[in-house]
Design an enzyme around this catalytic site. Sequence first.
Site, PDB file in Angstrom:
ATOM      1  N   THR A   3      -0.386  -9.764   8.776  1.00  0.00           N
ATOM      2  CA  THR A   3       0.637  -8.705   8.781  1.00  0.00           C
ATOM      3  C   THR A   3       0.747  -8.108  10.178  1.00  0.00           C
ATOM      4  OG1 THR A   3       0.427  -8.183   6.448  1.00  0.00           O
ATOM      5  CG2 THR A   3       1.177  -6.403   7.871  1.00  0.00           C
ATOM      6  N   THR A  42       0.829  -1.218   0.000  1.00  0.00           N
ATOM      7  CA  THR A  42       0.000   0.000   0.000  1.00  0.00           C
ATOM      8  C   THR A  42       0.857   1.259   0.000  1.00  0.00           C
ATOM      9  OG1 THR A  42      -0.149   0.030   2.425  1.00  0.00           O
ATOM     10  CG2 THR A  42      -1.892  -1.136   1.226  1.00  0.00           C
ATOM     11  N   TYR A  81      -8.426  -5.932  10.899  1.00  0.00           N
ATOM     12  CA  TYR A  81      -7.524  -4.843  11.295  1.00  0.00           C
ATOM     13  C   TYR A  81      -7.578  -4.642  12.817  1.00  0.00           C
ATOM     14  CZ  TYR A  81      -5.524  -0.089  11.231  1.00  0.00           C
ATOM     15  OH  TYR A  81      -4.750   1.036  11.438  1.00  0.00           O
ATOM     16  N   ASP A  99       8.601  -8.664   3.243  1.00  0.00           N
ATOM     17  CA  ASP A  99       7.255  -8.786   3.808  1.00  0.00           C
ATOM     18  C   ASP A  99       7.404  -9.147   5.287  1.00  0.00           C
ATOM     19  OD1 ASP A  99       4.692  -9.844   4.607  1.00  0.00           O
ATOM     20  OD2 ASP A  99       4.195  -9.989   2.465  1.00  0.00           O
ATOM     21  N   VAL A 100       6.809  -8.338   6.170  1.00  0.00           N
ATOM     22  CA  VAL A 100       7.025  -8.566   7.617  1.00  0.00           C
ATOM     23  C   VAL A 100       6.341  -9.835   8.121  1.00  0.00           C
ATOM     24  CG1 VAL A 100       7.395  -6.121   8.175  1.00  0.00           C
ATOM     25  CG2 VAL A 100       5.067  -7.081   8.289  1.00  0.00           C
TER      26      VAL A 100
HETATM   27  P1  NAD Z   1       0.048   3.131   4.595  1.00  0.00           P
HETATM   28  O1  NAD Z   1      -0.805   2.090   3.974  1.00  0.00           O
HETATM   29  O2  NAD Z   1       0.313   4.370   3.840  1.00  0.00           O
HETATM   30  O3  NAD Z   1       1.451   2.518   5.022  1.00  0.00           O
HETATM   31  C1  NAD Z   1       1.616   1.191   5.419  1.00  0.00           C
HETATM   32  C2  NAD Z   1       2.939   0.682   4.862  1.00  0.00           C
HETATM   33  O4  NAD Z   1       3.120  -0.684   5.293  1.00  0.00           O
HETATM   34  C3  NAD Z   1       2.972   0.652   3.329  1.00  0.00           C
HETATM   35  O5  NAD Z   1       4.180   1.194   2.867  1.00  0.00           O
HETATM   36  C4  NAD Z   1       2.851  -0.813   2.987  1.00  0.00           C
HETATM   37  O6  NAD Z   1       3.438  -1.142   1.744  1.00  0.00           O
HETATM   38  C5  NAD Z   1       3.539  -1.459   4.172  1.00  0.00           C
HETATM   39  N1  NAD Z   1       3.114  -2.856   4.379  1.00  0.00           N
HETATM   40  C6  NAD Z   1       1.847  -3.329   4.464  1.00  0.00           C
HETATM   41  N2  NAD Z   1       1.853  -4.650   4.657  1.00  0.00           N
HETATM   42  C7  NAD Z   1       3.165  -5.035   4.697  1.00  0.00           C
HETATM   43  C8  NAD Z   1       3.825  -6.280   4.859  1.00  0.00           C
HETATM   44  N3  NAD Z   1       3.138  -7.417   5.027  1.00  0.00           N
HETATM   45  N4  NAD Z   1       5.184  -6.288   4.857  1.00  0.00           N
HETATM   46  C9  NAD Z   1       5.885  -5.147   4.684  1.00  0.00           C
HETATM   47  N5  NAD Z   1       5.312  -3.941   4.530  1.00  0.00           N
HETATM   48  C10 NAD Z   1       3.964  -3.885   4.528  1.00  0.00           C
HETATM   49  O7  NAD Z   1      -0.656   3.471   6.001  1.00  0.00           O
HETATM   50  P2  NAD Z   1      -0.290   4.591   7.084  1.00  0.00           P
HETATM   51  O8  NAD Z   1      -1.448   5.478   7.242  1.00  0.00           O
HETATM   52  O9  NAD Z   1       1.038   5.166   6.821  1.00  0.00           O
HETATM   53  O10 NAD Z   1      -0.223   3.698   8.392  1.00  0.00           O
HETATM   54  C11 NAD Z   1       1.017   3.274   8.941  1.00  0.00           C
HETATM   55  C12 NAD Z   1       0.768   2.559  10.261  1.00  0.00           C
HETATM   56  O11 NAD Z   1       0.098   3.402  11.178  1.00  0.00           O
HETATM   57  C13 NAD Z   1      -0.108   1.306  10.088  1.00  0.00           C
HETATM   58  O12 NAD Z   1       0.371   0.292  10.945  1.00  0.00           O
HETATM   59  C14 NAD Z   1      -1.460   1.776  10.566  1.00  0.00           C
HETATM   60  O13 NAD Z   1      -2.228   0.723  11.086  1.00  0.00           O
HETATM   61  C15 NAD Z   1      -1.087   2.775  11.638  1.00  0.00           C
HETATM   62  N6  NAD Z   1      -2.156   3.752  11.852  1.00  0.00           N
HETATM   63  C16 NAD Z   1      -2.346   4.758  10.938  1.00  0.00           C
HETATM   64  C17 NAD Z   1      -3.389   5.658  11.142  1.00  0.00           C
HETATM   65  C18 NAD Z   1      -3.614   6.803  10.205  1.00  0.00           C
HETATM   66  O14 NAD Z   1      -4.582   7.558  10.422  1.00  0.00           O
HETATM   67  N7  NAD Z   1      -2.801   7.057   9.213  1.00  0.00           N
HETATM   68  C19 NAD Z   1      -4.241   5.510  12.251  1.00  0.00           C
HETATM   69  C20 NAD Z   1      -4.027   4.447  13.115  1.00  0.00           C
HETATM   70  C21 NAD Z   1      -2.967   3.582  12.928  1.00  0.00           C
END
Ligand code: NAD
Length: 346
Positions: A115, A60, A168, A81-82
């Site tokens: 994940t 993503t 999630y 991939d984590v």
């Molecule tokens: P995003 O989707 O932009 O970023 C997530 C990143 O994780 C991406 O670069 C994606 O490629 C990577 N990723 C996903 N699955 C993966 C895997 N299996 N292995 C390796 N990489 C993987 O989302 P974001 O908004 O930047 O969110 C980042 C973190 O913060 C997430 O854990 C999310 O749950 C948490 N979070 C974000 C928000 C928000 O409002 N933005 C709110 C609560 C929690």
Amino acid sequence: MRKVVPGPLSVVGQREFLKKISGIPRRILVTGGGGFLGSHICERLLSLGHTVICLDNFSTGRRENLSHLVQNPHFHIIDHDVRKPYLIDADVIFNFASPASPPDYQADPVGTLMTNVLGALHALENARATGATVIQSSTSEIYGDPLLSPQREVYFGNVNPIGPRACYDEGKRSAETLFFDYHRSHRVKIKVARIFNTYGPRMRPDDGRVISNFVVQALLGKDLTIYGDGQQTRSFCYVNDLIDGFLRLSVSADDCIGPINLGNPGEFTVLELAQMVRSLTGSRSRIVHQAAAVDDPRQRRPDISQALTELAWEPKVILRDGLERTIAYFEERLSAADRATAGQAV
Ligand code: NAD
Ligand code: UDP
């Protein structure tokens, strides 16, 4: 209850923090570093002189989020991939890897759950092997559709374990469990932050979250799509504020482990947000209603007294200002082609 007096950070607090965060250059691993929040963390850490390793499978996230950093000799990208184990020497790990927008995380629910669970396990195992402090990006979704507002960290939440958001929510809840069990059982140094809706530059235009959707729709002259009656609320935090909170957490005392809410307590209905975006963009888009999302939380607002007391942190950017910066970002990014196509479609 603790009494907290909100107000701007004292100058001393700010100076001490800057000294701590930029003091000793460290090796910092950021999982999910190619995403919206992860790329901002990478950028800030590099600007403070640290070595940053970004681990991402770019499911993503986007490589272009990092294009301005790749020339930096202290920046490294590892495609991984984590859900699979890894061993990387680091002093600090920011565990950000997970899809975050509902359409993204519901597109592959089993992948999302795994994940979050395996991603947490592998970050913790890496920390156990290297002695790193590991910081978890947890979420306000821990509280589900909350029966109490504002949400305090002691609230256990109201999550439907079998609904479409569960992959999630329960993934993040299990991750928190793993973090605290590793801390108790293996003395791993942990810090858990619960992030409330955060927005800003580098969200994907097609990411599906409400702010990117409304801004892009308004700029393209398309209808702003409200799911349900629009009376549900969210509290929106501008990305720079959130990153400040994370950096403060990263240099907090070892016994500051959270969970700790990071978010902006300003609460808005989704309808108010749509009206604000329309007015700030000068758009003549209509506001239309579509079916409500299943299990959509009705209200969400963080109680941030713990962050104020323990991190001397509170957000500074009000929604209107953050939206203006976000609109400017999307205005620059949306190509003439996007606008022309939208013009034909409207
Ligand atoms: P995003 O989707 O932009 O970023 C997530 C990143 O994780 C991406 O670069 C994606 O490629 C990577 N990723 C996903 N699955 C993966 C895997 N299996 N292995 C390796 N990489 C993987 O989302 P974001 O908004 O930047 O969110 C980042 C973190 O913060 C997430 O854990 C999310 O749950 C948490 N979070 C974000 C928000 C928000 O409002 N933005 C709110 C609560 C929690
Ligand atoms: N939402 C909406 N229109 C959209 C996208 C989202 O009305 O185009 C609503 C959604 O139903 C929710 C709120 O906006 O009530 C926030 O949604 P988002 O996906 O941004 O975050 P989350 O639901 O995870 O808090």
